[in-house]
Design a protein around this motif. Structure first.
Motif, PDB file in Angstrom:
ATOM      1  N   SER A 100       8.745  -8.990  -2.868  1.00 55.02           N
ATOM      2  CA  SER A 100       8.341  -7.585  -2.889  1.00 55.02           C
ATOM      3  C   SER A 100       6.961  -7.470  -3.497  1.00 55.02           C
ATOM      4  O   SER A 100       6.517  -8.319  -4.272  1.00 55.02           O
ATOM      5  CB  SER A 100       9.343  -6.742  -3.686  1.00 55.02           C
TER       6      SER A 100
ATOM      7  N   THR B  37       0.188  -0.384  -8.035  1.00 54.81           N
ATOM      8  CA  THR B  37       0.189   0.579  -9.136  1.00 54.81           C
ATOM      9  C   THR B  37      -1.221   1.113  -9.332  1.00 54.81           C
ATOM     10  O   THR B  37      -2.173   0.328  -9.467  1.00 54.81           O
ATOM     11  CB  THR B  37       0.664  -0.070 -10.434  1.00 54.81           C
TER      12      THR B  37
ATOM     13  N   THR C  79       9.036  -6.551   1.154  1.00 60.75           N
ATOM     14  CA  THR C  79       9.068  -5.094   1.033  1.00 60.75           C
ATOM     15  C   THR C  79       7.866  -4.654   0.218  1.00 60.75           C
ATOM     16  O   THR C  79       7.359  -5.388  -0.632  1.00 60.75           O
ATOM     17  CB  THR C  79      10.365  -4.626   0.347  1.00 60.75           C
ATOM     18  N   TYR C  80       7.394  -3.445   0.503  1.00 57.37           N
ATOM     19  CA  TYR C  80       6.189  -2.924  -0.132  1.00 57.37           C
ATOM     20  C   TYR C  80       6.512  -1.604  -0.830  1.00 57.37           C
ATOM     21  O   TYR C  80       7.252  -0.772  -0.320  1.00 57.37           O
ATOM     22  CB  TYR C  80       5.093  -2.670   0.899  1.00 57.37           C
ATOM     23  N   THR C  81       5.914  -1.403  -1.989  1.00 58.29           N
ATOM     24  CA  THR C  81       5.986  -0.131  -2.701  1.00 58.29           C
ATOM     25  C   THR C  81       4.557   0.347  -2.917  1.00 58.29           C
ATOM     26  O   THR C  81       3.774  -0.317  -3.603  1.00 58.29           O
ATOM     27  CB  THR C  81       6.695  -0.276  -4.060  1.00 58.29           C
ATOM     28  N   GLN C  82       4.194   1.462  -2.280  1.00 55.28           N
ATOM     29  CA  GLN C  82       2.832   1.969  -2.359  1.00 55.28           C
ATOM     30  C   GLN C  82       2.747   3.092  -3.389  1.00 55.28           C
ATOM     31  O   GLN C  82       3.691   3.860  -3.570  1.00 55.28           O
ATOM     32  CB  GLN C  82       2.380   2.494  -0.987  1.00 55.28           C
TER      33      GLN C  82
ATOM     34  N   THR D 209       4.311  -4.505  -5.245  1.00 59.32           N
ATOM     35  CA  THR D 209       4.174  -3.171  -5.836  1.00 59.32           C
ATOM     36  C   THR D 209       2.700  -2.900  -6.084  1.00 59.32           C
ATOM     37  O   THR D 209       1.978  -3.757  -6.604  1.00 59.32           O
ATOM     38  CB  THR D 209       4.937  -3.072  -7.162  1.00 59.32           C
TER      39      THR D 209
END
Length: 669
Positions: free
Chosen positions: A25, A29, A151-154, A27
């Motif tokens: 993953s 920030t 998976t990506y968290t923008q 992230t």
């Protein structure tokens, strides 16, 4: 990129587990989620890693809201730019990330990279880092060679403004380029309305001035609606200006107008407008044909054989923007013989723009001559060219026929007589007969001398003509030999059949006379030492240092002149032999005449000597006669005779060894 990109293939902060069953993953920030216009802020990329990995990542953002400033890699990571755009990270673009190659495994959570941006205008920045969109959806595990899903968290960053902020977009993509292109609009008509939208992207009211006040639009561009001039636009609200384009002439035109406001950063926004006026729809006739140059409205048929037919095509195309209506082709100006219209796919047709039709025209001459010429008309509703006239020309040519032309190598070449003249027995000269097709059709040749073969002493030694078909201007040859067997005249003839309609058979007459053999020289060489005709001159024993001479006689025993070259030129004599008199070199001897050569032998040692010399001439049987000479040197006795006492032999022997002459020793007494 596989070697150093085999580890670099799928994402930025590529973080994989050691097996395909594990996932990674990423992230992102932001240092602040609401930067103000003009502020710098950072985006930190963090990933969880199961072991070593490589990844290829794509970076994108809204360039109207934020600008990329720089990027930095955080240890122990490496970043490689795949398609540079001014820095180690593209703007935007694709870049590769990998763990250090010296580290076998780096499990855990890492900050991989820090990207710095500057806020430009209020609104969502849309900063996104994700898979590069390649064939593989995931990252590459450098240890297991597996691709691992990611998976990506923008982080959602929105630029804010402490005050009003004018944002101008329009209805023609791209929306934020401050360009409104109307494209092509027909002269005299009005385009569809395009809109310019003014939005307040700030956090205070946006006060708008009068649109196009400082830089007004001029025709053919018009502001047809305006809900913005003098308006107060609250944060996140908008207003609209409507525009139209009405060209009055053909050609490209452009203009611009201003939108003033109290935006502290951009007090006035300039919007560019452009468009092109095009003419009213109209038909345009274009006529081409199948003979280059195709656009000259001339159809030359060239030479056509009488009673044969040639066909060419005329093509009519509508090169305009409205339907083209054609009238009856060749009605006002019809074709007459030897020309005619074979087919007509154009008369009374209506051609849409770019459509075409064809007319086929024939030329069939009935007589040799010309050139013949005519023309035909193609009427239409083209406003510029109501009638197009196409000219046609042609010449009637005779029917192709073969024409046999026979020449030979004995002047006069075209008299069909090969006269060998006087030929001395046993000579056998040859002459050449050449057959040429001087016509316009193929010449078919039958069997040469088939109906009238040659008899001795004449014969055909080579024949490339029998059974051949010669194209126009092509040739073949026949070689004829004359070998007389007696002193008398000879005559003969042979035939050359062909399909020449005028000369089906050409007869070649041969003549020649056998004559006695030509007068020839004959060299005979004798000498003064018996036997006289053996071509050997043996001086015998000669007491040293005495000398002896002999005579060689050359006689012409033939019926022609004997020309003698330089005696002993190719093979000269060496001491102790020499030629002391030469009455032969360069002489021409009449039949029965003779000349002499005197040869001397002066031995200087007690030994045997041998040598030879040549006598060249024009004798056809023997161009060179070789004469051998020989002799022995012997010692003188004390009483005056010959002797072989040891002292004398020694002295004479030493003298012989010192002599540098061409000789050889056969025996010593």
């Amino acid at each position: 990129m596989k070697s150093q990109v085999s580890k670099l293939f799928a994402g930025l902060v590529a973080l994989l587990c050691s097996a395909a069953s594990l996932a990674a993953s990423v992230t992102i920030t932001a240092s602040t989620l609401t930067p103000n216009v003009g502020d710098n802020f950072t985006m930190t990329v963090t990933g969880d890693v199961g072991n070593t990995f490589a990844a290829t990542m794509a970076l994108s953002f809204d360039a109207t809201k934020v600008a990329y400033v720089t990027g930095a890699t955080l240890s122990p990571w490496n970043v490689f730019t795949r398609n540079p755009a001014g820095g180690p990270f593209p703007n935007p673009g694709v870049f590769d990330v990998e763990t250090p190659t010296a580290t076998a495994a780096n499990p855990g959570v890492y900050n991989v990279a820090v990207l710095t941006f500057q806020a430009l205008a209020a609104g969502a920045a849309n900063i996104v880092i994700n898979d590069d969109g390649g064939n593989v959806s995931g990252w590459f595990d450098a240890d297991t060679a597996d691709y691992i899903p990611v998976t990506y968290t923008q982080a959602s960053v929105t630029v804010t403004s402490n005050g009003p902020a004018i944002v101008v977009t329009d209805s023609v993509a791209p929306m934020n380029d401050l360009q409104v292109p109307f494209g092509q609009v027909t002269e005299g008509s009005t385009s569809a309305t395009q809109t310019v939208t003014v939005t307040n992207g700030g956090n205070q009211n946006l006060e708008l001035g009068v649109v196009a006040s400082a830089n007004p639009l001029a025709g053919p561009f018009t502001i047809v609606s305006d809900s913005c001039s003098g308006m107060t636009v609250t944060p996140a609200s908008s207003c609209v200006v409507g525009l139209e384009f009405s060209p009055v002439a053909i050609g490209a035109v452009q203009d611009s107008f201003d939108i003033p406001s109290n935006d502290p950063v951009t007090a006035s926004v300039t919007v560019q407008v452009s468009g092109t006026g095009q003419g009213l729809p109209a038909p345009d006739i274009a006529v081409t044909d199948s003979v280059a140059p195709t656009t000259d409205q001339l159809v030359p048929f060239g030479s056509v054989v009488v009673n044969q037919t040639a066909t060419q095509t005329i093509t009519v195309t509508n090169a305009g923007t409205a339907n083209l209506t054609l009238g009856q082709v060749a009605m006002a100006n019809p074709l007459v013989a030897p020309f005619n219209t074979l087919s007509d796919g154009c008369s009374n047709q209506v051609l849409a723009p770019s459509d075409s039709c064809t007319v086929q025209v024939q030329f069939q001459p009935t007589a040799v001559g010309g050139p013949f010429s005519d023309s035909l008309d193609i009427p239409s509703d083209d406003p510029d060219t109501a009638t197009v006239t196409v000219s046609v020309t042609g010449t009637g040519a005779p029917v192709p026929v073969p024409n046999i032309v026979v020449t030979d190598s004995v002047s006069p070449a075209a008299d069909l007589i090969v006269d060998f003249g006087d030929v001395s027995l046993p000579d056998a000269p040859t002459q050449t007969v050449t057959v040429t097709n001087g016509g316009t059709a193929s010449l078919v040749i039958g069997t040469v001398a088939g109906a009238n073969p040659l008899a001795a002493p004449f014969s055909i030694t080579a024949n490339t003509c029998s059974g051949q078909t010669l194209a126009p201007a092509a040739t073949c040859t026949i070689t004829v030999r004359f070998a007389p067997e007696a002193i008398q005249p000879y005559n003969e003839a042979f035939d050359i059949p062909s399909n020449d309609p005028d000369d089906a058979i050409v007869t070649i007459t041969l003549a020649g006379s056998g004559m006695p053999a030509a007068s020839l020289p004959d060299i005979v060489v004798t000498d003064s030492v018996s036997p006289a005709g053996d071509r050997v001159v043996d001086f015998g024993d000669v007491t040293a240092p005495n000398l002896a001479t002999q005579t060689v006689t050359v006689t012409n025993a033939g019926s022609g002149s004997l020309v003698i070259g330089t005696v002993a030129a190719a093979n000269p004599l060496a001491a102790p032999f020499s030629i002391t008199a030469d009455n032969c070199s360069g002489q021409t001897l009449a039949p029965a005449a003779a000349c002499t050569i005197t040869v001397r032998f002066a031995p200087d040692a007690i030994q045997a000597y041998n040598d030879n010399f040549d006598i060249p001439s024009n004798d056809p049987d023997q161009a060179t006669v070789t004469i051998t000479v020989g002799g022995r040197g012997i010692a003188r006795s004390l009483s005056g005779g010959s002797a072989t006492d040891p002292a004398t032999l020694l002295v004479l022997g030493l003298a012989g060894l010192l002599a540098g002459r061409r000789r050889w020793l056969t025996s010593v007494d």
